[in-house]
Design an enzyme around this catalytic site. Structure first.
Site, short mmCIF file in Angstrom:
data_model
loop_
_atom_site.label_atom_id
_atom_site.label_comp_id
_atom_site.label_asym_id
_atom_site.label_seq_id
_atom_site.Cartn_x
_atom_site.Cartn_y
_atom_site.Cartn_z
N PHE A 52 41.87 26.75 42.89
CA PHE A 52 42.72 27.64 42.10
C PHE A 52 44.11 27.63 42.69
CE2 PHE A 52 42.71 30.84 38.78
CZ PHE A 52 44.00 31.33 38.94
N ARG A 58 54.49 32.57 40.18
CA ARG A 58 55.15 31.42 39.53
C ARG A 58 56.39 30.98 40.32
NH1 ARG A 58 52.93 30.87 34.29
NH2 ARG A 58 52.42 32.81 33.24
#
Ligand code: PRP
Length: 189
Positions: A161, A174
């Site tokens: 992940f 992000r």
């Protein structure tokens, strides 16, 4: 007020490992841009960025391209707040301009199951572009459920992940300048 537990953690506390450091991303992006610029020499190129994750890669990639470039954005969602793809792709924002007769390159942050790109490529092909290719920074071959021809790949990565450089978990991370592996306890809790 933090909305949930992981918002209170610093990025260093949240990332178990740096999978791809910033400098390695920069070098690979530059190599891809050179390859793409060679392939489209003397042609115009229309970049389609798939929001939101693809935007960080797009802005770095497009600044290294030496061919004339235009850009448009599309937003899709297959994950929502989940960590597993639902397999059902929704268009949240369509393109602003037609792509008929243009050389289109889709720019993505990651290809995982392949559902998003499979769906998008089929939709965009129906709009008669002169050509349609795919460029992704990250590719997770182990997770593929739909076979997608990818023209330009930054890195093949293992089934972990990952967050950062455009990729999120719950809309966070992000902005990390590297690709990191999220600590399992954050998404398992
Ligand atoms: C991510 C990523 C791709 C897609 C890939 O987007 O940016 O578009 O998932 O997964 P797939 O190959 O399994 O379809 P997401 O739907 O999470 O939206 P986001 O970019 O806004 O985070």
């Amino acid at each position: 007020m933090p909305r949930c537990q992981y918002e209170t953690m610093s990025t260093n506390q949240s990332v178990a490992d740096v999978l791809i450091p910033q400098e390695q991303i920069r070098r690979r992006t530059s190599e891809l841009a050179q390859e793409i610029s060679r392939d489209y020499e003397s042609q115009d190129l229309h970049l389609i960025c798939v929001l939101k994750g693809g935007v960080v890669f797009l802005v770095d990639l497009m600044r290294e391209l030496s061919v004339p470039v235009s850009v448009d954005f599309m937003a899709t969602s297959s994950y929502g707040a989940a960590t597993e793809s639902s397999g059902v792709v929704r268009i949240l924002k369509d393109l602003d301009n037609p792509i008929a007769g243009r050389n289109v390159l889709i720019v993505e942050d990651i290809i995982d199951t392949g559902h998003t790109l499979d769906y998008l490529s089929r939709i965009l092909r129906q709009r008669d572009p002169a050509s349609l290719r795919i460029c992704t920074l990250l590719n997770k071959p182990e997770r593929r459920e739909v076979d997608i021809p990818i023209d330009y790949v930054g890195f093949n990565i293992p089934n972990k992940f990952v967050v950062g450089y455009g990729l999120d978990f719950g809309e966070l991370y992000r902005n990390l300048p590297f690709v990191g592996v999220l600590k399992a306890e954050l998404y398992q809790s």
